[in-house]
Design a protein around this motif. Structure first.
Motif, mmCIF file in Angstrom:
data_model
loop_
_atom_site.group_PDB
_atom_site.id
_atom_site.type_symbol
_atom_site.label_atom_id
_atom_site.label_comp_id
_atom_site.label_asym_id
_atom_site.label_seq_id
_atom_site.Cartn_x
_atom_site.Cartn_y
_atom_site.Cartn_z
ATOM 1 N N ASN A 39 45.506 33.942 30.316
ATOM 2 C CA ASN A 39 44.516 34.693 29.551
ATOM 3 C C ASN A 39 43.150 34.692 30.220
ATOM 4 O O ASN A 39 42.534 35.749 30.416
ATOM 5 C CB ASN A 39 44.414 34.112 28.135
ATOM 6 C CG ASN A 39 43.338 34.790 27.309
ATOM 7 O OD1 ASN A 39 42.198 34.348 27.277
ATOM 8 N ND2 ASN A 39 43.691 35.878 26.644
ATOM 9 N N VAL A 40 42.667 33.514 30.570
ATOM 10 C CA VAL A 40 41.337 33.416 31.175
ATOM 11 C C VAL A 40 41.334 34.046 32.561
ATOM 12 O O VAL A 40 40.350 34.696 32.963
ATOM 13 C CB VAL A 40 40.885 31.944 31.245
ATOM 14 C CG1 VAL A 40 39.561 31.818 31.989
ATOM 15 C CG2 VAL A 40 40.759 31.372 29.839
ATOM 16 N N GLY A 41 42.418 33.899 33.319
ATOM 17 C CA GLY A 41 42.490 34.515 34.640
ATOM 18 C C GLY A 41 42.429 36.027 34.576
ATOM 19 O O GLY A 41 41.688 36.671 35.331
ATOM 20 N N VAL A 42 43.194 36.611 33.670
ATOM 21 C CA VAL A 42 43.179 38.064 33.497
ATOM 22 C C VAL A 42 41.810 38.519 33.008
ATOM 23 O O VAL A 42 41.267 39.534 33.464
ATOM 24 C CB VAL A 42 44.279 38.506 32.515
ATOM 25 C CG1 VAL A 42 44.096 39.958 32.110
ATOM 26 C CG2 VAL A 42 45.651 38.324 33.146
ATOM 27 N N LEU A 43 41.227 37.777 32.086
ATOM 28 C CA LEU A 43 39.900 38.118 31.564
ATOM 29 C C LEU A 43 38.866 38.144 32.682
ATOM 30 O O LEU A 43 38.064 39.087 32.794
ATOM 31 C CB LEU A 43 39.496 37.102 30.501
ATOM 32 C CG LEU A 43 38.111 37.285 29.867
ATOM 33 C CD1 LEU A 43 38.082 38.527 28.999
ATOM 34 C CD2 LEU A 43 37.733 36.047 29.050
ATOM 35 N N ALA A 44 38.885 37.137 33.543
ATOM 36 C CA ALA A 44 37.894 37.041 34.615
ATOM 37 C C ALA A 44 38.062 38.150 35.648
ATOM 38 O O ALA A 44 37.101 38.815 36.037
ATOM 39 C CB ALA A 44 37.996 35.668 35.285
ATOM 40 N N VAL A 45 39.298 38.353 36.092
ATOM 41 C CA VAL A 45 39.531 39.351 37.144
ATOM 42 C C VAL A 45 39.297 40.765 36.624
ATOM 43 O O VAL A 45 38.649 41.591 37.270
ATOM 44 C CB VAL A 45 40.957 39.212 37.705
ATOM 45 C CG1 VAL A 45 41.271 40.362 38.662
ATOM 46 C CG2 VAL A 45 41.117 37.885 38.418
ATOM 47 N N ALA A 46 39.827 41.070 35.444
ATOM 48 C CA ALA A 46 39.659 42.407 34.880
ATOM 49 C C ALA A 46 38.195 42.710 34.610
ATOM 50 O O ALA A 46 37.720 43.821 34.842
ATOM 51 C CB ALA A 46 40.470 42.540 33.599
ATOM 52 N N SER A 47 37.450 41.716 34.128
ATOM 53 C CA SER A 47 36.024 41.911 33.867
ATOM 54 C C SER A 47 35.254 42.149 35.160
ATOM 55 O O SER A 47 34.383 43.017 35.231
ATOM 56 C CB SER A 47 35.465 40.691 33.132
ATOM 57 O OG SER A 47 34.077 40.817 32.954
ATOM 58 N N SER A 48 35.582 41.388 36.182
ATOM 59 C CA SER A 48 34.893 41.542 37.467
ATOM 60 C C SER A 48 35.155 42.905 38.089
ATOM 61 O O SER A 48 34.249 43.568 38.590
ATOM 62 C CB SER A 48 35.343 40.433 38.411
ATOM 63 O OG SER A 48 34.755 40.576 39.686
ATOM 64 N N LEU A 49 36.403 43.353 38.044
ATOM 65 C CA LEU A 49 36.742 44.640 38.632
ATOM 66 C C LEU A 49 36.151 45.803 37.838
ATOM 67 O O LEU A 49 35.678 46.783 38.398
ATOM 68 C CB LEU A 49 38.259 44.780 38.723
ATOM 69 C CG LEU A 49 38.963 43.852 39.729
ATOM 70 C CD1 LEU A 49 40.464 43.988 39.607
ATOM 71 C CD2 LEU A 49 38.517 44.152 41.151
ATOM 72 N N SER A 50 36.171 45.693 36.515
ATOM 73 C CA SER A 50 35.660 46.788 35.702
ATOM 74 C C SER A 50 34.146 46.908 35.784
ATOM 75 O O SER A 50 33.589 48.000 35.717
ATOM 76 C CB SER A 50 36.077 46.604 34.242
ATOM 77 O OG SER A 50 35.525 45.412 33.713
ATOM 78 N N SER A 51 33.446 45.790 35.946
ATOM 79 C CA SER A 51 31.990 45.836 36.053
ATOM 80 C C SER A 51 31.544 46.476 37.352
ATOM 81 O O SER A 51 30.440 47.002 37.447
ATOM 82 C CB SER A 51 31.411 44.420 35.939
ATOM 83 O OG SER A 51 31.842 43.621 37.025
ATOM 84 N N GLY A 52 32.394 46.457 38.372
ATOM 85 C CA GLY A 52 32.059 47.085 39.645
ATOM 86 C C GLY A 52 32.257 48.580 39.627
ATOM 87 O O GLY A 52 31.925 49.267 40.592
ATOM 88 N N GLY A 53 32.835 49.104 38.549
ATOM 89 C CA GLY A 53 33.028 50.547 38.421
ATOM 90 C C GLY A 53 34.145 51.094 39.268
ATOM 91 O O GLY A 53 34.205 52.293 39.532
#
Length: 212
Positions: A39-53
């Motif tokens: 859960n935390v791994g997916v949250l971190a990676v998905a958030s990082s990628l989505s914030s980069g646009g």
């Protein structure tokens, strides 16, 4: 601020999923670590990628986690309810990282996942239905005799039986049985036989159709 609210919602949801539902009902500690880590791994990676646009990067990131999930599920033996918890933890992490423009929809979907797991995995849900791998001390390749034998042994209505091995030399049958325990059930026939659970591997699988 919206992103932080979603992060907190995800942490609260996965904590309830893991400690309030899964561990309380099934008591398997190693999967607690797996569910929280996924859960935390997916949250971190998905958030990082989505914030980069980068939608392409986000898609590749989700595909990577999908591949890793398949590898993980193939590397160890998990029951079907544990697979459901695994992908629920994965889904909560994705919902916590995406769609910050509509917080209520994301949190509502998180709540929906928890409600579905609470109801679907409740001990009272279909509690009379059971499944066992049984070893019978009789070689029973014939369908009618096998079903009668199982119903007499279990004292329950057999709904499905999958023969995994029939040993004519040692006079044994290994069968995967799906049955329902109902008060006052009377088997129509069959003989008493010794049966026990076994975790032995199946050699050959033959589907046996029985009455519904």
């Amino acid at each position: 601020m919206a992103q932080l609210a979603l992060f907190l919602s995800d942490i609260a949801a996965v904590s309830l999923l893991v400690f309030g539902l899964y561990f309380r009902r099934h008591r398997r500690r190693d999967l607690v670590v797996a569910y929280l880590g996924v859960n935390v791994g997916v949250l971190a990676v998905a958030s990082s990628l989505s914030s980069g646009g980068s939608s392409t990067g986000l898609g590749l990131g989700m595909a990577l986690f999908g591949v890793l999930s398949i590898i993980r599920l193939r590397s160890t033996e998990l029951d079907q309810h544990e697979v459901a918890y695994y992908f629920s933890a994965l889904a909560l992490g994705i919902l916590g990282a995406l769609d910050t423009g509509n917080i209520w929809r994301s949190t509502g979907l998180m709540a929906l996942i928890l409600v579905v797991l609470f109801i679907g995995d409740h001990p009272r849900m279909l509690s009379s239905y059971h499944r066992q791998i049984m070893v019978l001390d009789a070689a029973l390749p014939e369908q009618t005799a096998l079903v009668a034998h199982l119903e007499h042994t279990l004292g329950a209505r057999v709904h499905a039986a999958v023969v995994q091995r029939v040993d004519m030399v040692n006079d044994t049958t290994v069968v995967d049985v799906r049955y329902r325990v109902t008060p006052g059930f009377q088997a129509k026939g069959g003989t008493t036989a010794h049966a026990e659970k076994t975790a032995g591997p199946a050699n050959t699988a033959t589907a046996v159709a029985v009455r519904p």
